[in-house]
Scaffold this active site. Structure first.
Site, PDB file in Angstrom:
ATOM      1  N   ASP A   1       2.336  12.396  33.162  1.00  0.00           N
ATOM      2  CA  ASP A   1       1.754  11.432  33.969  1.00  0.00           C
ATOM      3  C   ASP A   1       3.816  11.366  34.477  1.00  0.00           C
ATOM      4  O   ASP A   1       4.495  12.269  34.033  1.00  0.00           O
ATOM      5  CB  ASP A   1       1.987  10.585  33.166  1.00  0.00           C
ATOM      6  CG  ASP A   1       0.084  10.461  32.815  1.00  0.00           C
ATOM      7  OD1 ASP A   1      -0.922  11.195  34.002  1.00  0.00           O
ATOM      8  OD2 ASP A   1      -0.692   9.624  32.278  1.00  0.00           O
TER       9      ASP A   1
ATOM     10  N   LYS B   1       3.806  10.418  41.719  1.00  0.00           N
ATOM     11  CA  LYS B   1       5.010  10.250  42.942  1.00  0.00           C
ATOM     12  C   LYS B   1       6.281   8.928  42.723  1.00  0.00           C
ATOM     13  O   LYS B   1       5.136   8.399  43.793  1.00  0.00           O
ATOM     14  CB  LYS B   1       4.772  10.100  44.883  1.00  0.00           C
ATOM     15  CG  LYS B   1       3.612  11.296  44.272  1.00  0.00           C
ATOM     16  CD  LYS B   1       2.964  10.894  46.234  1.00  0.00           C
ATOM     17  CE  LYS B   1       1.259  12.254  46.057  1.00  0.00           C
ATOM     18  NZ  LYS B   1       0.616  11.231  46.911  1.00  0.00           N
TER      19      LYS B   1
ATOM     20  N   ALA C   1       1.945   3.495  22.506  1.00  0.00           N
ATOM     21  CA  ALA C   1       2.589   2.666  22.314  1.00  0.00           C
ATOM     22  C   ALA C   1       2.828   1.524  21.317  1.00  0.00           C
ATOM     23  O   ALA C   1       3.962   1.332  21.097  1.00  0.00           O
ATOM     24  CB  ALA C   1       3.164   1.741  24.012  1.00  0.00           C
TER      25      ALA C   1
ATOM     26  N   PRO D   1       5.258   7.406  22.422  1.00  0.00           N
ATOM     27  CA  PRO D   1       6.142   6.472  22.863  1.00  0.00           C
ATOM     28  C   PRO D   1       6.863   7.298  23.964  1.00  0.00           C
ATOM     29  O   PRO D   1       8.139   6.460  24.876  1.00  0.00           O
ATOM     30  CB  PRO D   1       6.655   5.471  22.603  1.00  0.00           C
ATOM     31  CG  PRO D   1       6.245   6.461  20.897  1.00  0.00           C
ATOM     32  CD  PRO D   1       5.009   6.815  21.038  1.00  0.00           C
TER      33      PRO D   1
ATOM     34  N   GLY E   1       0.745   9.637  28.721  1.00  0.00           N
ATOM     35  CA  GLY E   1       2.109   9.016  27.648  1.00  0.00           C
ATOM     36  C   GLY E   1       1.088   8.068  26.337  1.00  0.00           C
ATOM     37  O   GLY E   1      -0.639   7.597  26.614  1.00  0.00           O
ATOM     38  N   GLY E   2       1.463   7.952  25.239  1.00  0.00           N
ATOM     39  CA  GLY E   2       1.157   7.178  24.359  1.00  0.00           C
ATOM     40  C   GLY E   2      -0.067   8.484  23.944  1.00  0.00           C
ATOM     41  O   GLY E   2      -0.096   9.661  23.590  1.00  0.00           O
ATOM     42  N   ASP E   3      -1.013   7.627  23.626  1.00  0.00           N
ATOM     43  CA  ASP E   3      -2.681   7.962  22.845  1.00  0.00           C
ATOM     44  C   ASP E   3      -3.584   8.034  24.658  1.00  0.00           C
ATOM     45  O   ASP E   3      -3.292   7.407  25.478  1.00  0.00           O
ATOM     46  CB  ASP E   3      -3.365   6.918  22.688  1.00  0.00           C
ATOM     47  CG  ASP E   3      -4.858   7.691  21.283  1.00  0.00           C
ATOM     48  OD1 ASP E   3      -4.635   9.016  21.023  1.00  0.00           O
ATOM     49  OD2 ASP E   3      -5.754   7.259  22.078  1.00  0.00           O
TER      50      ASP E   3
ATOM     51  N   MET F   1       1.835  -2.907  30.145  1.00  0.00           N
ATOM     52  CA  MET F   1       2.005  -3.696  31.316  1.00  0.00           C
ATOM     53  C   MET F   1       1.633  -5.215  31.551  1.00  0.00           C
ATOM     54  O   MET F   1       1.419  -5.290  32.480  1.00  0.00           O
ATOM     55  CB  MET F   1       0.858  -2.682  32.512  1.00  0.00           C
ATOM     56  CG  MET F   1       0.871  -1.785  32.008  1.00  0.00           C
ATOM     57  SD  MET F   1      -1.019  -1.132  32.851  1.00  0.00           S
ATOM     58  CE  MET F   1      -1.717  -1.079  30.862  1.00  0.00           C
TER      59      MET F   1
HETATM   60  N1  SAH Z   1      -1.849   5.049  27.107  1.00  0.00           N
HETATM   61  C1  SAH Z   1      -0.437   4.307  26.835  1.00  0.00           C
HETATM   62  C2  SAH Z   1      -0.497   3.198  27.981  1.00  0.00           C
HETATM   63  C3  SAH Z   1      -0.298   3.771  29.118  1.00  0.00           C
HETATM   64  S1  SAH Z   1       0.041   1.741  29.308  1.00  0.00           S
HETATM   65  C4  SAH Z   1      -0.114   4.080  25.803  1.00  0.00           C
HETATM   66  O1  SAH Z   1      -1.434   4.839  24.100  1.00  0.00           O
HETATM   67  O2  SAH Z   1       0.709   4.208  25.043  1.00  0.00           O
HETATM   68  C5  SAH Z   1       1.234   1.834  29.796  1.00  0.00           C
HETATM   69  C6  SAH Z   1       2.273   0.957  29.433  1.00  0.00           C
HETATM   70  O3  SAH Z   1       2.603   1.395  28.128  1.00  0.00           O
HETATM   71  C7  SAH Z   1       3.148   0.474  29.608  1.00  0.00           C
HETATM   72  O4  SAH Z   1       3.810  -0.035  30.979  1.00  0.00           O
HETATM   73  C8  SAH Z   1       4.116  -0.293  28.556  1.00  0.00           C
HETATM   74  O5  SAH Z   1       3.037  -1.284  28.447  1.00  0.00           O
HETATM   75  C9  SAH Z   1       3.607   0.312  27.697  1.00  0.00           C
HETATM   76  N2  SAH Z   1       4.313   1.801  26.942  1.00  0.00           N
HETATM   77  C10 SAH Z   1       4.256   3.283  27.559  1.00  0.00           C
HETATM   78  N3  SAH Z   1       5.736   3.521  26.378  1.00  0.00           N
HETATM   79  C11 SAH Z   1       6.220   2.502  26.415  1.00  0.00           C
HETATM   80  C12 SAH Z   1       7.542   2.512  25.372  1.00  0.00           C
HETATM   81  N4  SAH Z   1       7.766   3.324  25.251  1.00  0.00           N
HETATM   82  N5  SAH Z   1       8.157   1.961  25.700  1.00  0.00           N
HETATM   83  C13 SAH Z   1       7.495   0.092  25.017  1.00  0.00           C
HETATM   84  N6  SAH Z   1       6.087   0.265  26.369  1.00  0.00           N
HETATM   85  C14 SAH Z   1       5.936   1.546  26.568  1.00  0.00           C
END
Ligand code: SAH
Length: 256
Positions: free
Chosen positions: A41, A63, A125, A18, A94-96, A175
């Site tokens: 990303d 972009k 997240a 996150p 980001g995240g997983d 999102m």
């Molecule tokens: N693959 C990512 C999600 C991608 S979609 C995962 O597993 O987390 C992107 C969304 O993830 C953002 O719009 C938001 O809702 C959430 N997100 C990602 N990073 C975040 C953070 N640090 N704090 C809160 N929400 C987050």
């Protein structure tokens, strides 16, 4: 005559978590630190990218100024092209990679092109935000089911969320900042009580983190008044009441 052997690189689909670099897996940190090419990303935190070698080539597929990303097909073509040219590619997401990250499509593209691909999980997240705000996603007293949904505009009306939120259940919405009014309306139309507690976690795990809480009916106002911006998660359910008071910056309305 034998064809010369051509080396094909590997695509590593790596979850960056996150934001906080401390939440990377050891494997992710090692791969980032060793990579010659990183395709990432827009949401990847500078602290994570700082782990890359000084001579690594960093390619952003976002972009940011134009507020759109490279089309998915072009990202996949780029990964495949570089791997077939013999380079290993760290594709940092980001995240997983497999939670709302289109990782499935990138794996398919690699497989179809005969490119070896490895997936490295990341802290999604939902998990990162829950930990940072001290909101247990499941809890013996409050919830034994947890669901993750995507709240962005496209297709929101068609998504069937019936039964995903309510007593004994936790719903985590990715999102969903821009669509908070439609989300609150949709859930209440499905029968959710207007005073069901919700939490909004912005910038989870980062220094700028904010945790906001209130009742479901007040969600649109909560998000608007405090100018919540992406990245943020919305958590719906009684577990949000467990969040650490010291971490909760703003509490409003009935569930406060
Ligand atoms: N693959 C990512 C999600 C991608 S979609 C995962 O597993 O987390 C992107 C969304 O993830 C953002 O719009 C938001 O809702 C959430 N997100 C990602 N990073 C975040 C953070 N640090 N704090 C809160 N929400 C987050």
């Amino acid at each position: 005559m034998c064809k010369p052997m051509t080396h094909v690189g590997t695509v590593y689909l790596v979850g960056a978590g996150p934001g906080d670099p401390e939440l990377l897996t050891l494997r992710a940190a090692r791969l980032i630190g060793a990579a010659g090419l990183i395709v990432h990303d827009g949401l990847i935190d500078a602290g994570v990218l700082a782990l890359a070698r000084p001579d690594a080539e960093l390619v952003s597929v976002a972009k940011r100024r134009a507020r759109h990303t490279l089309p998915q097909g072009e990202i996949e073509a780029l990964l495949v092209r570089e791997a077939l040219a013999g380079r290993d590619v760290v594709r940092l997401k980001g995240g997983d990679p497999f939670v709302f990250g289109r990782g499935g499509e990138e794996v398919e593209a690699c497989r179809a092109a005969g490119v070896p691909v490895e997936v490295v999980p990341g802290v999604s997240a939902a998990n990162g935000a829950a930990a940072a705000a001290q909101i247990p996603l499941t809890h013996r007293r409050h919830a034994s089911v947890v669901s993750f949904v995507a709240g962005q505009c496209k297709g929101l009306a068609e998504q069937d969320w019936a039964g995903l939120a309510g007593r004994g259940r936790t719903l985590v919405i990715y999102m969903g900042v821009k669509t908070a009014p439609q989300i609150a309306e949709k859930l209440m139309a499905d029968g959710l009580a207007p005073d069901m507690p919700v939490a909004v976690i912005e910038n989870a795990s980062l220094r700028a983190m904010r945790v906001l809480r209130g009742p479901l009916a007040g969600l649109p106002e909560l998000v608007a008044r405090h100018r919540v911006k992406s990245p943020a998660l919305i958590v719906i359910g009684e577990v949000t009441g467990e969040s650490d008071a010291a971490l909760t910056r703003i509490v409003e309305g009935a569930s406060a």
